[in-house]
Enzyme design. Structure first.
Site, short mmCIF file in Angstrom:
data_model
loop_
_atom_site.label_atom_id
_atom_site.label_comp_id
_atom_site.label_asym_id
_atom_site.label_seq_id
_atom_site.Cartn_x
_atom_site.Cartn_y
_atom_site.Cartn_z
N ALA A 24 0.83 -1.20 0.00
CA ALA A 24 0.00 0.00 0.00
C ALA A 24 0.87 1.25 0.00
CB ALA A 24 -0.91 0.01 1.23
N GLU A 49 -2.75 -12.88 -3.78
CA GLU A 49 -4.18 -12.89 -4.10
C GLU A 49 -4.63 -11.44 -4.16
OE1 GLU A 49 -5.30 -16.92 -1.57
OE2 GLU A 49 -6.42 -15.06 -1.23
N ASN A 59 -9.52 -4.68 -8.25
CA ASN A 59 -8.37 -3.82 -7.91
C ASN A 59 -7.47 -3.64 -9.15
OD1 ASN A 59 -6.33 -2.39 -6.72
ND2 ASN A 59 -6.22 -3.69 -4.89
N TYR A 95 1.03 -5.73 -10.80
CA TYR A 95 1.55 -7.10 -10.71
C TYR A 95 1.85 -7.66 -12.11
CZ TYR A 95 -0.47 -6.74 -6.00
OH TYR A 95 -0.81 -6.34 -4.73
#
Ligand SMILES: CC(C)(COP(=O)(O)OP(=O)(O)OC[C@H]1O[C@@H](n2cnc3c(N)ncnc32)[C@H](O)[C@@H]1OP(=O)(O)O)[C@@H](O)C(=O)NCCC(=O)NCCS
Length: 151
Positions: free
Chosen positions: A74, A107, A112, A119
């Site tokens: 984050a 995961e 999102n 990723y």
């Protein structure tokens, strides 16, 4: 613009700030005790990214044998889009490599898009889904399972 330059390992001294970032960034944030236990446990890697020593974001991994799992990543909203997440992933890869880890797992909520895009760009590919794994205010959504080999 603030430079996001220093990535280092988090300590207990970062806990209060870590909780503030967690609460700002997640709709179901981890508790103080969950975050505190990550800072103390064996086989956890907790990294922070700072500007002028102020913590702006973090990433938490757990690892076992030759695999590690990205548990949380984050950045405070105003510091997104500046490469901070890449810096966290690169430093994590470097540290995990020295531990003999060659596979990263994670995961992510299917909604999102920013995280999934990060990723994919980093090299993670989709392995499968857990149907309805995450709660939503009006239902549930899938978890996408991703992995990246040769950390
Ligand atoms: C996930 C997170 C750390 C990524 O950090 P970031 O600084 O936004 O990362 P990037 O700037 O590299 O952006 C990632 C990608 O998402 C895209 N993106 C960013 N916000 C977006 C949005 N709202 N909608 C669509 N795409 C978006 C970017 O353009 C970038 O795309 P690219 O890979 O094609 O260049 C950050 O968004 C965050 O803290 N989110 C809240 C916490 C979270 O969801 N963590 C992940 C689950 S554990």
């Amino acid at each position: 613009m603030t430079d996001l330059q220093s990535v280092d390992n988090l300590t207990e001294a970062d806990l209060d700030r870590l909780i503030d970032i967690e609460n700002e960034c997640f709709t179901s944030p981890w508790s103080r005790s969950q975050l505190a236990s990550c800072l103390n446990k064996q086989r956890y890697l907790c990294l922070g990214i700072r500007s002028n020593q102020t913590l702006l974001g973090f990433a938490i991994f757990s690892w076992l044998l030759d695999e590690a799992e990205l548990l949380q990543i984050a950045l405070l909203k105003e510091f997104r889009g500046r490469g901070g997440a890449d810096q966290l992933l690169l430093e994590a890869s470097a540290q995990l490599q020295t531990l003999g880890i060659n596979r990263l797992l994670l995961e992510v909520r299917e909604s999102n898009v920013a995280a999934i895009s990060l990723y994919r760009r980093y090299g993670f590919t989709e392995d499968g889904r857990r149907k309805g794994y995450y709660p939503l205010s009006n239902g549930r959504e899938d978890a996408i399972l991703m992995s990246y080999s040769k950390v």
